[in-house]
Scaffold this motif. Structure first.
Motif: not given
Length: 98
Positions: A51-53
């Motif tokens: 997961k990133d932003e």
């Protein structure tokens, strides 16, 4: 479910809820159901999530082929966000009361 993408979407959405609420047996059971669907109906293995932003990045092995899918964080986190905003609507029932 018609596609691997649909199955991963459902699996990931409930996984996020289950991870945030480990005591929630309904979330655990629902996750197990979607996990079985991935394995049995789609022959999906080695599901990995990052997961990133902005996105959830999902890698999955299906019939020997590595597939990658992306889902916007806001799309996946909608259920857990709703639960956190209105927890009174989503009680965790104690299964020992049955």
């Amino acid at each position: 479910m018609r596609s691997l993408q649909d199955a991963i979407y459902n699996w990931l959405t409930i996984k996020v809820v289950m991870d945030a609420r480990p005591e929630d047996e309904s979330a655990q059971q629902t996750f197990q159901l979607f996990d079985e669907i991935l394995k049995e109906d789609f022959q999906a293995e080695n599901v990995r999530v990052e997961k990133d932003e902005i996105m959830y990045l999902v890698s999955v092995m299906q019939e020997g082929e590595d597939k990658k899918l992306r889902f916007p964080v806001e799309l996946i986190d909608i259920m857990i966000n709703q639960i956190e905003e209105e927890p009174e609507k989503y009680p965790n029932y104690d299964t020992e009361l049955k």
